[in-house]
Write a protein that holds these residues in place. Structure first.
Motif, PDB file in Angstrom:
ATOM      1  N   ASP A  23       0.804  -1.222   0.000  1.00  0.00           N
ATOM      2  CA  ASP A  23       0.000   0.000   0.000  1.00  0.00           C
ATOM      3  C   ASP A  23       0.838   1.275   0.000  1.00  0.00           C
ATOM      4  O   ASP A  23       0.304   2.360   0.008  1.00  0.00           O
ATOM      5  CB  ASP A  23      -0.946   0.012   1.198  1.00  0.00           C
ATOM      6  N   ARG A  24       2.156   1.131  -0.010  1.00  0.00           N
ATOM      7  CA  ARG A  24       3.032   2.302   0.025  1.00  0.00           C
ATOM      8  C   ARG A  24       3.890   2.362  -1.233  1.00  0.00           C
ATOM      9  O   ARG A  24       4.318   1.347  -1.747  1.00  0.00           O
ATOM     10  CB  ARG A  24       3.929   2.245   1.252  1.00  0.00           C
ATOM     11  N   PHE A  25       4.134   3.591  -1.670  1.00  0.00           N
ATOM     12  CA  PHE A  25       4.939   3.810  -2.870  1.00  0.00           C
ATOM     13  C   PHE A  25       5.940   4.907  -2.556  1.00  0.00           C
ATOM     14  O   PHE A  25       5.568   5.950  -2.021  1.00  0.00           O
ATOM     15  CB  PHE A  25       4.025   4.231  -4.021  1.00  0.00           C
ATOM     16  N   LYS A  26       7.204   4.656  -2.853  1.00  0.00           N
ATOM     17  CA  LYS A  26       8.198   5.706  -2.689  1.00  0.00           C
ATOM     18  C   LYS A  26       9.243   5.572  -3.780  1.00  0.00           C
ATOM     19  O   LYS A  26       9.595   4.477  -4.196  1.00  0.00           O
ATOM     20  CB  LYS A  26       8.825   5.708  -1.299  1.00  0.00           C
ATOM     21  N   THR A  27       9.695   6.741  -4.244  1.00  0.00           N
ATOM     22  CA  THR A  27      10.665   6.771  -5.328  1.00  0.00           C
ATOM     23  C   THR A  27      11.390   8.112  -5.317  1.00  0.00           C
ATOM     24  O   THR A  27      10.846   9.111  -4.854  1.00  0.00           O
ATOM     25  CB  THR A  27       9.995   6.554  -6.695  1.00  0.00           C
ATOM     26  N   GLU A  38      -1.211  11.160  -9.774  1.00  0.00           N
ATOM     27  CA  GLU A  38      -2.343  11.592 -10.605  1.00  0.00           C
ATOM     28  C   GLU A  38      -3.194  10.401 -11.036  1.00  0.00           C
ATOM     29  O   GLU A  38      -4.423  10.486 -11.070  1.00  0.00           O
ATOM     30  CB  GLU A  38      -1.835  12.348 -11.833  1.00  0.00           C
ATOM     31  N   THR A  39      -2.533   9.304 -11.356  1.00  0.00           N
ATOM     32  CA  THR A  39      -3.268   8.108 -11.783  1.00  0.00           C
ATOM     33  C   THR A  39      -4.099   7.543 -10.645  1.00  0.00           C
ATOM     34  O   THR A  39      -5.279   7.223 -10.831  1.00  0.00           O
ATOM     35  CB  THR A  39      -2.293   7.042 -12.309  1.00  0.00           C
ATOM     36  N   LEU A  40      -3.516   7.427  -9.468  1.00  0.00           N
ATOM     37  CA  LEU A  40      -4.266   6.893  -8.327  1.00  0.00           C
ATOM     38  C   LEU A  40      -5.447   7.781  -7.977  1.00  0.00           C
ATOM     39  O   LEU A  40      -6.506   7.291  -7.586  1.00  0.00           O
ATOM     40  CB  LEU A  40      -3.351   6.739  -7.116  1.00  0.00           C
ATOM     41  N   GLU A  41      -5.273   9.089  -8.111  1.00  0.00           N
ATOM     42  CA  GLU A  41      -6.374  10.007  -7.824  1.00  0.00           C
ATOM     43  C   GLU A  41      -7.546   9.810  -8.784  1.00  0.00           C
ATOM     44  O   GLU A  41      -8.691  10.093  -8.434  1.00  0.00           O
ATOM     45  CB  GLU A  41      -5.879  11.446  -7.881  1.00  0.00           C
ATOM     46  N   GLN A  42      -7.285   9.299  -9.969  1.00  0.00           N
ATOM     47  CA  GLN A  42      -8.335   9.073 -10.966  1.00  0.00           C
ATOM     48  C   GLN A  42      -9.039   7.728 -10.785  1.00  0.00           C
ATOM     49  O   GLN A  42     -10.129   7.525 -11.307  1.00  0.00           O
ATOM     50  CB  GLN A  42      -7.750   9.134 -12.369  1.00  0.00           C
ATOM     51  N   ASP A  49      -4.077   8.378   1.355  1.00  0.00           N
ATOM     52  CA  ASP A  49      -4.269   8.974   2.675  1.00  0.00           C
ATOM     53  C   ASP A  49      -2.983   9.550   3.274  1.00  0.00           C
ATOM     54  O   ASP A  49      -3.032  10.206   4.307  1.00  0.00           O
ATOM     55  CB  ASP A  49      -4.951   8.003   3.636  1.00  0.00           C
ATOM     56  N   GLN A  50      -1.842   9.323   2.627  1.00  0.00           N
ATOM     57  CA  GLN A  50      -0.594   9.984   3.008  1.00  0.00           C
ATOM     58  C   GLN A  50       0.137  10.346   1.724  1.00  0.00           C
ATOM     59  O   GLN A  50       0.203   9.531   0.808  1.00  0.00           O
ATOM     60  CB  GLN A  50       0.298   9.080   3.861  1.00  0.00           C
ATOM     61  N   HIS A  51       0.699  11.556   1.675  1.00  0.00           N
ATOM     62  CA  HIS A  51       1.353  12.009   0.444  1.00  0.00           C
ATOM     63  C   HIS A  51       2.366  13.092   0.765  1.00  0.00           C
ATOM     64  O   HIS A  51       2.069  14.032   1.495  1.00  0.00           O
ATOM     65  CB  HIS A  51       0.297  12.553  -0.525  1.00  0.00           C
ATOM     66  N   THR A  52       3.573  12.958   0.229  1.00  0.00           N
ATOM     67  CA  THR A  52       4.585  14.001   0.329  1.00  0.00           C
ATOM     68  C   THR A  52       5.597  13.829  -0.792  1.00  0.00           C
ATOM     69  O   THR A  52       5.855  12.701  -1.218  1.00  0.00           O
ATOM     70  CB  THR A  52       5.318  13.985   1.693  1.00  0.00           C
ATOM     71  N   GLU A  53       6.142  14.931  -1.258  1.00  0.00           N
ATOM     72  CA  GLU A  53       7.188  14.881  -2.280  1.00  0.00           C
ATOM     73  C   GLU A  53       8.585  14.926  -1.656  1.00  0.00           C
ATOM     74  O   GLU A  53       9.574  14.962  -2.368  1.00  0.00           O
ATOM     75  CB  GLU A  53       7.005  16.004  -3.294  1.00  0.00           C
ATOM     76  N   PRO A  80      15.190  14.513  -2.505  1.00  0.00           N
ATOM     77  CA  PRO A  80      13.810  14.261  -2.093  1.00  0.00           C
ATOM     78  C   PRO A  80      13.298  12.908  -2.604  1.00  0.00           C
ATOM     79  O   PRO A  80      13.604  12.493  -3.719  1.00  0.00           O
ATOM     80  CB  PRO A  80      13.005  15.398  -2.710  1.00  0.00           C
ATOM     81  N   ILE A  81      12.519  12.268  -1.758  1.00  0.00           N
ATOM     82  CA  ILE A  81      11.891  10.993  -2.116  1.00  0.00           C
ATOM     83  C   ILE A  81      10.386  11.176  -1.973  1.00  0.00           C
ATOM     84  O   ILE A  81       9.896  11.552  -0.904  1.00  0.00           O
ATOM     85  CB  ILE A  81      12.397   9.853  -1.215  1.00  0.00           C
ATOM     86  N   GLY A  82       9.690  10.938  -3.073  1.00  0.00           N
ATOM     87  CA  GLY A  82       8.226  10.995  -3.041  1.00  0.00           C
ATOM     88  C   GLY A  82       7.685   9.766  -2.335  1.00  0.00           C
ATOM     89  O   GLY A  82       8.189   8.667  -2.485  1.00  0.00           O
ATOM     90  N   TYR A  83       6.666   9.980  -1.520  1.00  0.00           N
ATOM     91  CA  TYR A  83       6.057   8.892  -0.743  1.00  0.00           C
ATOM     92  C   TYR A  83       4.553   9.082  -0.722  1.00  0.00           C
ATOM     93  O   TYR A  83       4.050  10.186  -0.552  1.00  0.00           O
ATOM     94  CB  TYR A  83       6.602   8.894   0.678  1.00  0.00           C
ATOM     95  N   LEU A  84       3.848   7.987  -0.890  1.00  0.00           N
ATOM     96  CA  LEU A  84       2.406   8.010  -0.672  1.00  0.00           C
ATOM     97  C   LEU A  84       1.958   6.671  -0.122  1.00  0.00           C
ATOM     98  O   LEU A  84       2.615   5.652  -0.304  1.00  0.00           O
ATOM     99  CB  LEU A  84       1.627   8.368  -1.944  1.00  0.00           C
ATOM    100  N   ARG A  85       0.864   6.730   0.579  1.00  0.00           N
ATOM    101  CA  ARG A  85       0.200   5.514   1.044  1.00  0.00           C
ATOM    102  C   ARG A  85      -1.223   5.570   0.516  1.00  0.00           C
ATOM    103  O   ARG A  85      -1.909   6.595   0.641  1.00  0.00           O
ATOM    104  CB  ARG A  85       0.184   5.419   2.566  1.00  0.00           C
ATOM    105  N   ALA A  86      -1.635   4.506  -0.118  1.00  0.00           N
ATOM    106  CA  ALA A  86      -2.985   4.436  -0.689  1.00  0.00           C
ATOM    107  C   ALA A  86      -3.680   3.217  -0.129  1.00  0.00           C
ATOM    108  O   ALA A  86      -3.051   2.207   0.178  1.00  0.00           O
ATOM    109  CB  ALA A  86      -2.913   4.359  -2.205  1.00  0.00           C
ATOM    110  N   ARG A  87      -4.966   3.329  -0.021  1.00  0.00           N
ATOM    111  CA  ARG A  87      -5.733   2.160   0.426  1.00  0.00           C
ATOM    112  C   ARG A  87      -6.782   1.818  -0.628  1.00  0.00           C
ATOM    113  O   ARG A  87      -7.278   2.701  -1.339  1.00  0.00           O
ATOM    114  CB  ARG A  87      -6.366   2.401   1.788  1.00  0.00           C
ATOM    115  N   VAL A  88      -7.074   0.544  -0.689  1.00  0.00           N
ATOM    116  CA  VAL A  88      -8.105   0.080  -1.612  1.00  0.00           C
ATOM    117  C   VAL A  88      -9.451   0.299  -0.953  1.00  0.00           C
ATOM    118  O   VAL A  88      -9.640  -0.014   0.222  1.00  0.00           O
ATOM    119  CB  VAL A  88      -7.906  -1.416  -1.935  1.00  0.00           C
ATOM    120  N   LEU A  89     -10.363   0.886  -1.677  1.00  0.00           N
ATOM    121  CA  LEU A  89     -11.709   1.160  -1.148  1.00  0.00           C
ATOM    122  C   LEU A  89     -12.602  -0.052  -1.267  1.00  0.00           C
ATOM    123  O   LEU A  89     -12.435  -0.901  -2.078  1.00  0.00           O
ATOM    124  CB  LEU A  89     -12.328   2.343  -1.885  1.00  0.00           C
TER     125      LEU A  89
END
Length: 89
Positions: A23-27, A38-42, A49-53, A80-89
């Motif tokens: 559920d986490r992505f960082k790069t 942008e893709t996940l937002e669509q 639920d967590q996002h930072t560049e 800088p490392i971009g990080y987000l956490r997404a959850r499946v609805l």
């Protein structure tokens, strides 16, 4: 050459190498990070639920488990490392 993927192609791959712990992505590739964000937002079935560049300058850093690459980046000035956490609805 950066091939633009469809939202479907990205969503299939997000349980692979980029989405660590599923559920986490960082790069460190911020252009790719913005595209994934942008893709996940669509997508109807994901919510970010967590996002930072800049992971290491954010409040999310305290929960971060450093990867081998992050340790290498720290020795090179800590870009800088971009990080987000997404959850499946």
């Amino acid at each position: 050459f950066f091939k633009q993927k469809t939202a479907y192609e990205l969503s299939l791959g997000l349980v692979g190498s980029e989405m660590c712990i599923r559920d986490r992505f960082k790069t460190d590739h911020l252009e790719y990070f913005k595209t994934v964000t942008e893709t996940l937002e669509q997508l109807e079935f994901y919510e970010i639920d967590q996002h930072t560049e800049d992971l290491h300058q954010s409040s999310y850093d305290k929960e971060n488990i450093l990867t081998e690459f992050e340790l290498l980046f720290k020795s090179k000035g800590n870009p800088p490392i971009g990080y987000l956490r997404a959850r499946v609805l």
